[in-house]
Design an enzyme around this catalytic site. Structure first.
Site, mmCIF file in Angstrom:
data_model
loop_
_atom_site.group_PDB
_atom_site.id
_atom_site.type_symbol
_atom_site.label_atom_id
_atom_site.label_comp_id
_atom_site.label_asym_id
_atom_site.label_seq_id
_atom_site.Cartn_x
_atom_site.Cartn_y
_atom_site.Cartn_z
ATOM 1 N N GLU A 440 36.386 39.265 46.397
ATOM 2 C CA GLU A 440 36.636 38.896 44.998
ATOM 3 C C GLU A 440 35.854 39.840 44.095
ATOM 4 O OE1 GLU A 440 36.070 34.741 44.013
ATOM 5 O OE2 GLU A 440 35.288 35.272 42.018
ATOM 6 N N GLU A 445 33.091 37.366 33.289
ATOM 7 C CA GLU A 445 32.926 35.921 33.172
ATOM 8 C C GLU A 445 31.923 35.682 32.044
ATOM 9 O OE1 GLU A 445 33.176 33.609 37.201
ATOM 10 O OE2 GLU A 445 31.987 35.416 37.542
#
Length: 562
Positions: A440, A445
């Site tokens: 990932e 974020e």
């Protein structure tokens, strides 16, 4: 006078050309050996200027040292080579006095060029020497700054060493196969898949694994990528028949992680024989690679090529279209359902994502009760209901890619419990490989409770969740990210990932450094893009009365360059 015959003309031409051919420099046939190879240095000015930047083939990146003498940078060519030329492309902070040195083992060095009047700029230096490691050793700086190289290129002729163990059969003292290590068989150590591994079922000493190279080979190098269950004491052994073994390397102070061992031995079988475990568990290897000549090698798959320079746009969504239109179904797939990480929203495939008619995608989180089998259950009624809706979409099944620059211009929302994200998932997740084995790559974020800080991270089997590798960063002056649009990007190639915010480097991840200190790098295969706006979860915590709903994440564009 009669004209000369054809044979006479050929003889005359050869007589004229032969001296010219003989005068051509030997390095004309030499190959560039250093590009993309592991590089280390005595120091770095900062994480933005790693040693790897001097051997990446990118004229816009560089290595820069601390501001003192002496300093050095060295490259591991992977096997012994006959060297013919070194090209140094200095930044203004160059060396006045330095040596070019070669080594067979990275510790004992032989000088093949020395100067005390280095002019800087681009220096093309003819050398003659043999070694696996090549070093620039600076002893006098030309400026008060450190030493800085845009490029450090080594040319020569390699030894013909190749990978011999890929796809070859393996045998081990035992193998684990259970819920914690599924199919951890010997073959997994020889498949060039950094997310699969071999592990012993018996947590005892000794433990071993060997590979059959198919025919006798001259072994020159062994690369081990250990799981945390590694060997403190072990031997590398060779054998003609898998019965009588000869030790060609031995240690009682194994370091774990990635170990590249220069060895010399002859045999058809090569064994790692562990005699002392570093943990209470057994022995486990993500990769066991054997290099040399001979054997019966199977050609491994060709690695993905690094992006060309200059890069070209290969995929984009500018979100142009009428207000209220859905995201382009030829590019995006809605991903309805509940989110992981104890999130509180239900992702819908309807009106929570739409174009605004001004060239932007609006992803909207709403305070809106929605039934869902995975939603929290009401303790009084027993019904499963999520109290919020939002949207998640991806390019899975429609666009996958390996390497390049992927970027998005986004305006994030502010508010407790909000969690906007722009990220990528390994495409093999779609065919059943579970997270985090697929890998990932989180590009952006931001937590709505702290919109002055952004986070970029990678997750893999050996480092995931709270142990992911990456960093947090802010805008200059601590400006609020929610006040305007910003461009988040990941520059991704075979050497690692560099994250940027508005063109400014914020996090640099070196594949070589991660393998050496944390575990396997699992990001050299196709990935797809994901956009989502989560509500609640373990990391951001829940929304509260101050959280504005509906909350909107705006995306101006997403682009991929290769």
């Amino acid at each position: 006078m009669s004209p000369p015959r054809l044979g006479t003309l050929v003889t005359l031409v050869l007589a004229l050309v032969a001296p010219l051919l003989a005068a051509l420099p030997a390095q004309a046939a030499a190959a560039l050996l250093s590009q993309g190879r592991p590089a280390t240095a005595s120091s770095t000015e900062s994480a933005a200027f790693p040693a790897s930047a001097a051997v990446d083939g990118d004229a816009g990146t560089r290595w820069s040292s601390a501001f003192s003498d002496p300093q050095w940078i060295q490259v591991d060519l992977g096997s012994s080579a006959a060297l013919s030329q070194v090209v140094l492309r200095w930044e203004a902070a160059h060396a006045t006095a330095f040596q070019i040195q070669v080594s067979a083992n990275g510790s004992a060095w032989t000088t093949v060029h020395t100067t005390t009047s280095g002019p800087g700029g681009t220096q093309t230096i003819d050398v003659s020497g043999t070694g696996r490691y090549v070093r620039v050793h600076g002893t006098q700086r030309a400026t008060p700054w450190g030493y800085s190289l845009w490029e450090f290129q080594v040319y020569g002729t390699g030894s013909g060493e190749r990978l011999l163990s890929y796809g070859r059969p393996g045998v081990a003292s035992s193998s684990q196969h259970d819920s914690t290590c599924w199919e951890c068989t010997p073959a997994r150590a020889f498949d060039l898949d950094p997310a699969s591994r071999w592990a012993t079922a018996a947590w005892a000493d000794p433990g071993w694994i060997y590979v059959d190279l198919g025919a006798t080979a001259q072994i020159t190098r062994v690369v081990l990528q250990w799981d945390p269950a590694y060997a403190r004491a072990f031997q590398i052994q060779v054998s003609p028949d898998a019965s009588a073994w000869t030790t060609i390397y031995s240690t009682t102070s194994g370091t774990g992680f990635k170990q590249t061992l220069t060895v010399s031995g002859t045999g058809r079988y090569v064994r790692v024989y562990g005699t002392q475990r570093a943990t209470s568990y057994g022995y486990s290897l993500w990769e066991f690679q054997v290099y040399g000549t001979g054997g019966a090698p199977i050609t491994p798959p060709s690695p993905a090529p690094d992006p060309a320079d200059p890069p070209r746009l290969v995929w984009q969504d500018e979100f142009d279209g009428p207000a209220g239109a859905r995201p382009d179904p030829a590019k995006w797939t809605a991903d309805p359902g509940t989110g992981p990480n104890n999130e509180l929203e239900y992702y819908t495939d309807n009106g929570n994502a739409a174009l605004d008619g001004q060239g932007r995608l609006v992803m909207e989180a709403r305070k809106q009760a929605t039934p869902g089998s995975a939603c929290p259950r009401d303790p009084l009624t027993g019904s499963a209901t999520c109290q919020y809706t939002s949207h998640r979409m991806n390019t899975g099944g429609k666009f996958h890619f390996t390497y390049g620059r992927v970027e998005a211009r986004i305006k994030v929302p502010r508010g407790n419990g909000l969690w906007p994200a722009f990220w990528m998932m390994g495409a093999d997740f779609l065919t059943g490989r579970p997270w985090p084995y697929n890998g990932e790559i989180d590009i952006m974020e931001v937590l709505g409770k702290d919109t002055r800080t952004s986070h970029s991270t990678v997750h893999a089997p050996a480092y995931n969740g709270g142990g992911g590798i990456g960093g947090s960063y802010t805008l200059p002056g601590g400006a609020d990210l929610a006040d305007d649009f910003h461009v988040w990007a990941a520059h991704w190639d075979s050497r690692g990932i560099t994250y940027t915010l508005d063109g400014r480097t914020v996090v640099t991840l070196s594949k070589e450094e991660v393998e050496r200190t944390r575990g396997p790098w699992v990001f050299d295969h196709p990935f797809y893009i994901i956009l989502n706006l989560a509500v609640g979860g373990d990391w951001p915590g829940p929304p509260d009365a101050s959280t504005p709903f509906p909350a909107r994440m705006l995306v101006d564009y997403v682009r991929v360059y290769q």
